[in-house]
Design a protein around this motif. Structure first.
Motif, mmCIF file in Angstrom:
data_model
loop_
_atom_site.group_PDB
_atom_site.id
_atom_site.type_symbol
_atom_site.label_atom_id
_atom_site.label_comp_id
_atom_site.label_asym_id
_atom_site.label_seq_id
_atom_site.Cartn_x
_atom_site.Cartn_y
_atom_site.Cartn_z
ATOM 1 N N VAL A 512 0.882 -1.170 0.000
ATOM 2 C CA VAL A 512 0.000 0.000 0.000
ATOM 3 C C VAL A 512 0.919 1.220 0.000
ATOM 4 O O VAL A 512 1.579 1.515 1.007
ATOM 5 C CB VAL A 512 -0.943 -0.008 1.215
ATOM 6 N N ILE A 513 0.976 1.920 -1.139
ATOM 7 C CA ILE A 513 2.017 2.918 -1.385
ATOM 8 C C ILE A 513 1.421 4.325 -1.387
ATOM 9 O O ILE A 513 0.474 4.626 -2.125
ATOM 10 C CB ILE A 513 2.700 2.647 -2.742
ATOM 11 N N ASP A 514 1.993 5.185 -0.567
ATOM 12 C CA ASP A 514 1.591 6.595 -0.481
ATOM 13 C C ASP A 514 2.086 7.338 -1.730
ATOM 14 O O ASP A 514 3.290 7.426 -1.977
ATOM 15 C CB ASP A 514 2.200 7.202 0.787
ATOM 16 N N GLY A 515 1.122 7.882 -2.513
ATOM 17 C CA GLY A 515 1.473 8.646 -3.713
ATOM 18 C C GLY A 515 1.134 10.114 -3.569
ATOM 19 O O GLY A 515 0.893 10.798 -4.574
ATOM 20 N N SER A 516 1.111 10.619 -2.343
ATOM 21 C CA SER A 516 0.702 12.008 -2.096
ATOM 22 C C SER A 516 1.739 12.997 -2.620
ATOM 23 O O SER A 516 2.879 12.646 -2.923
ATOM 24 C CB SER A 516 0.475 12.230 -0.597
ATOM 25 N N SER A 517 1.322 14.285 -2.663
ATOM 26 C CA SER A 517 2.165 15.340 -3.242
ATOM 27 C C SER A 517 3.456 15.544 -2.474
ATOM 28 O O SER A 517 4.480 15.933 -3.053
ATOM 29 C CB SER A 517 1.383 16.661 -3.281
ATOM 30 N N SER A 518 3.442 15.258 -1.163
ATOM 31 C CA SER A 518 4.639 15.493 -0.347
ATOM 32 C C SER A 518 5.765 14.513 -0.666
ATOM 33 O O SER A 518 6.919 14.752 -0.325
ATOM 34 C CB SER A 518 4.287 15.395 1.138
ATOM 35 N N VAL A 519 5.433 13.424 -1.297
ATOM 36 C CA VAL A 519 6.467 12.426 -1.627
ATOM 37 C C VAL A 519 7.368 12.943 -2.736
ATOM 38 O O VAL A 519 8.600 12.919 -2.633
ATOM 39 C CB VAL A 519 5.816 11.081 -2.033
ATOM 40 N N GLY A 520 6.786 13.401 -3.818
ATOM 41 C CA GLY A 520 7.577 13.896 -4.940
ATOM 42 C C GLY A 520 7.995 12.779 -5.888
ATOM 43 O O GLY A 520 8.103 11.610 -5.503
ATOM 44 N N THR A 521 8.253 13.160 -7.139
ATOM 45 C CA THR A 521 8.555 12.175 -8.185
ATOM 46 C C THR A 521 9.813 11.372 -7.894
ATOM 47 O O THR A 521 9.835 10.141 -8.006
ATOM 48 C CB THR A 521 8.705 12.887 -9.540
ATOM 49 N N SER A 522 10.881 12.062 -7.505
ATOM 50 C CA SER A 522 12.161 11.377 -7.267
ATOM 51 C C SER A 522 12.058 10.393 -6.107
ATOM 52 O O SER A 522 12.494 9.240 -6.207
ATOM 53 C CB SER A 522 13.254 12.402 -6.998
ATOM 54 N N ASN A 523 11.466 10.845 -5.002
ATOM 55 C CA ASN A 523 11.322 9.968 -3.842
ATOM 56 C C ASN A 523 10.367 8.808 -4.129
ATOM 57 O O ASN A 523 10.520 7.716 -3.580
ATOM 58 C CB ASN A 523 10.824 10.768 -2.635
ATOM 59 N N PHE A 524 9.371 9.040 -4.987
ATOM 60 C CA PHE A 524 8.442 7.969 -5.320
ATOM 61 C C PHE A 524 9.177 6.834 -6.040
ATOM 62 O O PHE A 524 8.893 5.661 -5.804
ATOM 63 C CB PHE A 524 7.309 8.505 -6.198
ATOM 64 N N ARG A 525 10.144 7.189 -6.899
ATOM 65 C CA ARG A 525 10.937 6.139 -7.556
ATOM 66 C C ARG A 525 11.764 5.371 -6.526
ATOM 67 O O ARG A 525 11.974 4.159 -6.657
ATOM 68 C CB ARG A 525 11.870 6.741 -8.611
ATOM 69 N N THR A 526 12.233 6.069 -5.501
ATOM 70 C CA THR A 526 12.983 5.398 -4.433
ATOM 71 C C THR A 526 12.089 4.421 -3.679
ATOM 72 O O THR A 526 12.515 3.311 -3.311
ATOM 73 C CB THR A 526 13.560 6.435 -3.454
ATOM 74 N N VAL A 527 10.834 4.830 -3.437
ATOM 75 C CA VAL A 527 9.873 3.933 -2.777
ATOM 76 C C VAL A 527 9.638 2.690 -3.631
ATOM 77 O O VAL A 527 9.600 1.555 -3.117
ATOM 78 C CB VAL A 527 8.540 4.664 -2.506
ATOM 79 N N LEU A 528 9.477 2.877 -4.933
ATOM 80 C CA LEU A 528 9.254 1.730 -5.821
ATOM 81 C C LEU A 528 10.462 0.787 -5.821
ATOM 82 O O LEU A 528 10.298 -0.440 -5.894
ATOM 83 C CB LEU A 528 8.964 2.206 -7.247
ATOM 84 N N GLN A 529 11.657 1.335 -5.722
ATOM 85 C CA GLN A 529 12.853 0.488 -5.644
ATOM 86 C C GLN A 529 12.850 -0.320 -4.349
ATOM 87 O O GLN A 529 13.232 -1.503 -4.335
ATOM 88 C CB GLN A 529 14.116 1.348 -5.723
ATOM 89 N N PHE A 530 12.399 0.311 -3.272
ATOM 90 C CA PHE A 530 12.259 -0.377 -1.982
ATOM 91 C C PHE A 530 11.265 -1.533 -2.103
ATOM 92 O O PHE A 530 11.526 -2.657 -1.623
ATOM 93 C CB PHE A 530 11.800 0.646 -0.935
#
Length: 691
Positions: A512-530
């Protein structure tokens, strides 16, 4: 004086020439097998690059002659992959070759072969003349040098290789024994026989009396035919101390000198005098499988399991009962219906140390398997079951040994009485590797003997489950045949082989992945790598672990469901393709959505695991949705980053919070929790009750 000086000078020059001649070492290719070279002892130079799986090696320390000479030298540690000089000595055939992994080379096991060889450092032995040109066997006549003569020796059916065997050892005296010396004879009496140029090393053997001194005591002597005694509990109790010591056997045992590697070849039953090269049942060609199979059977498709039987080879069992054990295993093999589409079966014999008699791919039908079982010799020694279970866990169920992956792994341990070492830890590690452990105990300890058992209740500590399904107790060796069908029925009941399920292959994992605005595009890719790093550690298929993913903001989106992808590569590709959404943070609604869209469709036999990643406080309540998920059997892990609220992370996580909740201050530090999170998932799985 002048003549004396001239003679001395001439002698020195001749000596120099001889020394120079000895320096020439023939080179061999990586694929050359020892059996292709006629010379009984030679020095050769191996080229670089021989450490390759295509150059097969059979055995450890002593190798079957159809092994690659150079790769065997790498396996033994004499040279490395850069090549070098080696000394090769041919010795008699061996009754069994044990495979192992050493120096980057995996050698294979083999039940028996007609000729062996030893490899050592490429230094000439004193008094031995080594050939500068190697003689290779072929289907045509072969020229063999013998001194100054050249004798043509026909090959094929006209040739017999014979080995001089040592005289029968007598128990009363020490005897000097030599390694078997190969000679070549022909059916033509007019042809002379070339003599080998080497002098075999002499090996001293100890007396039976000396060998007997190495045994610290007795351990439950069982051979009625030898002792003429009863197997009653009272008689056994006298002979089995609590340390589990070696048993007395009615055969002479000889201890070889450890200083010489050639002692490994001194197996008196491994080569019969006068046995023809072409009477062994093998092709004269060296290019063949380790053990020829008469046929390949499809087997019983209703019993697709990979089986390893641990047979008791200890002294306590005695010769007669060891034979009964082999009959039992043969009957089990017949009842199973061995075949490529059904059960496959290998055997490991244990005593002081375990060794593989044959692996899963050695035999592909019941007939060949039964014949091989009847030829297994007894090892002797203690009853070290724990050591045998560790060996099987690490070495037996490998792809190289025929493990099929999709078939459950099953170990059936046959024990005479009780083990002489501890089994609990080795069994736990084996179970956690997905191995279903069964125990067949014969003539268990009587009340008066239980004080001698090292580990009380060893069966319950070892088996897959303690519900009685995985253990069979047989009161007497002579009634062992009665449990053939019950045992076969149990090991083939794949629905009940619950230990095949491990923490890595038995879950439905929903991210269950947080895609909110505070995450940001770059950090979202880091989450996906995790997410990808966690996923790739699991065994993914439609019958093993399945992966699903949801992204949320104010709203929720199903990225992919559990049944969407059934391979690891497809899952990892799908994770990579998830696009960043951006928006608010409604974590509570996302948990409810995951319960409805993912976990409500989870399979009944799967553990439901939710891993939620968020970087901030939720706009809605998370406690009620989290409690509802917990009640429905969802095990929840929460991973918070940066501004995530600790109280919410703990509310989302399953109890205890400290094992299911994680927090990092930066997205770039997420990777630190990959191993910890997987370890916690496995620890929780392995702590489940075994009943």
């Amino acid at each position: 004086l002048g003549m004396s000086l001239i003679c001395t000078y001439a002698a020195k020059e001749a000596t120099k020439k001889m020394k120079k001649a000895k320096l020439y070492v023939p080179q061999i290719d990586c694929d050359v097998k020892a059996g292709k070279i006629i010379n009984p002892e030679f020095i050769a130079k191996c080229p670089p690059g021989c450490q390759d799986v295509k150059y097969r090696v059979y055995g450890t320390d002593i190798y079957a002659s159809f092994s690659s000479v150079c790769n065997a030298a790498i396996h033994s540690g004499i040279i490395d992959n850069t090549g070098g000089k080696i000394l090769v000595q041919k010795v008699a055939g061996h009754s069994g070759y044990r495979g192992s992994f050493s120096n980057g080379v995996r050698s294979l096991s083999l039940p028996r072969w007609r000729e062996s060889f030893l490899v050592s450092e490429g230094k000439p032995r004193k008094g031995v003349t080594y050939p500068s040109t190697l003689e290779y066997s072929s289907s045509k006549s072969t020229a063999v040098k013998s001194g100054n003569d050249r004798v043509t020796v026909p090959t094929g059916d006209a040739v017999r290789k014979e080995y001089q065997t040592s005289p029968v050892l007598t128990p009363a005296t020490q005897i000097a024994t030599t390694t078997p010396t190969p000679t070549t004879t022909t059916t033509d009496p007019s042809t002379t026989t070339p003599k080998p140029t080497t002098t075999p090393a002499t090996i001293r053997t100890t007396t039976v009396a000396a060998a007997a001194k190495t045994r610290p005591g007795l351990h439950r002597v069982r051979d009625i035919a030898f002792r003429g005694t009863s197997t009653s509990a009272s008689n056994r109790n006298i002979l089995r101390p609590n340390t589990g010591i070696q048993r007395q056997e009615p055969v002479a045992t000889f201890q070889r000198a450890a200083s010489s590697p050639a002692h490994l070849a001194m197996e008196t039953d491994s080569w019969k005098p006068g046995l023809s090269l072409f009477d062994t049942g093998f092709s004269s060609k060296e290019e063949l499988n380790p053990k020829p199979l008469e046929s390949t059977s499809q087997g019983n498709p209703n019993c697709k399991v990979d089986l390893s039987f641990l047979m008791d080879g200890s002294w306590s069992i005695g010769k007669r009962r060891f034979q009964l054990q082999k009959h039992f295993l043969g009957n089990v093999a017949q009842a199973l219906g061995i075949g490529s589409a059904g059960p496959l079966m290998g055997i490991v014999q244990y005593g002081d140390d375990p060794s593989t008699e044959f692996n899963l791919k050695t035999y592909a039908n019941s007939k060949d398997l039964r014949n091989a079982i009847e030829k297994i010799p007894q090892k002797g020694g203690l009853s070290n079951v724990g050591k045998a279970l560790s060996f099987v866990n690490k070495n037996f169920f490998l792809d190289a040994n025929g493990n099929r992956g999709g078939a459950p792994n099953v170990v059936v341990v046959i024990v005479d009485g009780w083990p002489t070492d501890r089994v609990e830890e080795a069994s736990r590690l084996a179970r956690e590797s997905g191995i279903n452990i069964f125990f067949v105990t014969i003539e268990a300890a009587a009340e008066s003997e239980k004080q001698n058992i090292i580990e009380p209740n060893f069966v319950d500590k070892a088996v897959c489950r303690t519900n009685g399904f995985y253990s069979i107790n047989v009161p007497s060796w002579f009634s062992l045949h009665k449990v053939v069908q019950p045992l076969v029925k149990r090991v083939c009941d794949t629905d009940r082989l619950v230990c095949s399920k491990t923490c890595l292959n038995s879950a439905d994992i929903g991210f269950v992945i947080d895609g909110s605005s505070s995450v940001g595009t770059s950090n979202f890719r880091t989450v996906l790598q995790f997410v990808a790093n966690i996923s790739k550690e699991f065994e993914i298929s439609d019958t093993d672990t399945r992966i699903g993913a949801i992204q949320y903001t104010y709203e929720q989106r199903l990225e992919f469901s559990f049944d969407k992808y059934s391979t690891k590569q497809d899952v990892l590709s799908a994770i990579k393709r998830i696009s960043y959404w951006s928006g608010g943070t409604s974590t509570g609604a996302a948990i409810s959505y995951a319960s409805e869209q993912l976990f409500s469709k989870s399979k009944p036999n799967k553990r439901k695991i939710m891993i939620l990643i968020t970087d901030g406080r939720s706009y809605d309540d998370v406690r009620v949705p989290a409690m509802a998920a917990h009640r429905n059997g969802v095990i929840a892990y929460s991973v918070g980053v940066a501004w995530a609220a600790q109280d919410e992370l703990e509310a989302i996580a399953t109890d205890p919070d400290k094992e299911h909740s994680f927090f990092v201050d930066e997205f770039d530090n997420l990777y630190r929790f990959v191993n910890q999170l997987i370890q916690n998932i496995c620890t929780e799985f392995n702590s489940q009750p075994r009943n």
